[in-house]
Design a protein around this motif. Sequence first.
Motif: not given
Length: 327
Positions: A217-246
């Motif tokens: 369950l912790p692993l599912v939460f961790i992976l889900s949180s990073y998938l959500y982060i990646g999905y959000t960054l692809v939608k609203v962030a520039t490539l440079q902002q996305g790399i910085k956040a990653f």
Amino acid sequence: MMDLFNSALGRNITFVRPPYFIITGFIGIPNVKYYYIFLFFVYIVSVVGNTAVMAVIYMDNSLRTPKYIAVFNLAFVDLLGNSALVPKVLDIFLFNHNVIPYNDCMTFLFFCYTCLSMQSFNLVALSYDRLVAIIFPLHYQLRVNQRFMLSMIASFWVFTITAVLISVGLITRLSFCKSVVINSYFCDHGQLYRLACNDNFPNDVVSFLYPVIIFWLPLVFILSSYLYIGYTLVKVATLQQGIKAFKTCLAHLSLVVVYFTPLLMTFTLMEKIHPNNRIINLSLTSVFPPMLNPIIYVLQTKEIQTSLKKISKICQKSKMTIKSIPM
């Protein structure tokens, strides 16, 4: 608490408890002592690294943030877990003290599994911190403050200690009237309860349920949180902002991979895995993440690098001041 487990329907039950257990370690591997010497060197690096990380966070007020409260707790758990495990393992196999008293075995099991489980929940706390910091940066100070992080970590400690105490309590309800030989390198819960000659169904349930609750369950939460982060960054962030956040997540993702990969293999396969493979997986999971965590954070976290430089300059100034004082 043990009396609670050792009574049923108001009647005391007598269980056959051996005075000791025998821990075998690896089976049929020559020159295996070199592996335990290797664990010793890993342990030394881990102690030095985690102590340094804790000292830096403690000395630098700028690191008194929710994220570094979680990092401090992670270093503390790593230090405690390795110190509970490695010296005892070295005593057992390098000095041939493989006969361990019953009560000592229960204590050994408790500390090893508590620290191993807390590492999982520490990674959850760090992933939640990154999730809010990246997705809701304007609300970060309100949602994740020091009090919230301390409360979260305290609740994880309470849950983990309670869960492990229950598993230890269930072990004390077992009678060991056949073998007392544990095919592992420590008082391993899975290998231990299967030695019982009475009903061990509650222990079977725990051995199935706990990996799901504490690891999957912790692993599912961790992976889900990073998938959500990646999905959000692809939608609203520039490539440079996305790399910085990653980059801010890279250290944490490295810890997740190092910790969960061998652990989930072991607890998913359970009795199907060979005892030697189980020992290698569990021992490396117990000692390698605590060694790598401080290295990863020092190399990949700018705040700690800056803090180390700041502390180094202060130490140099102090030395120069002492030298300049006339004797």
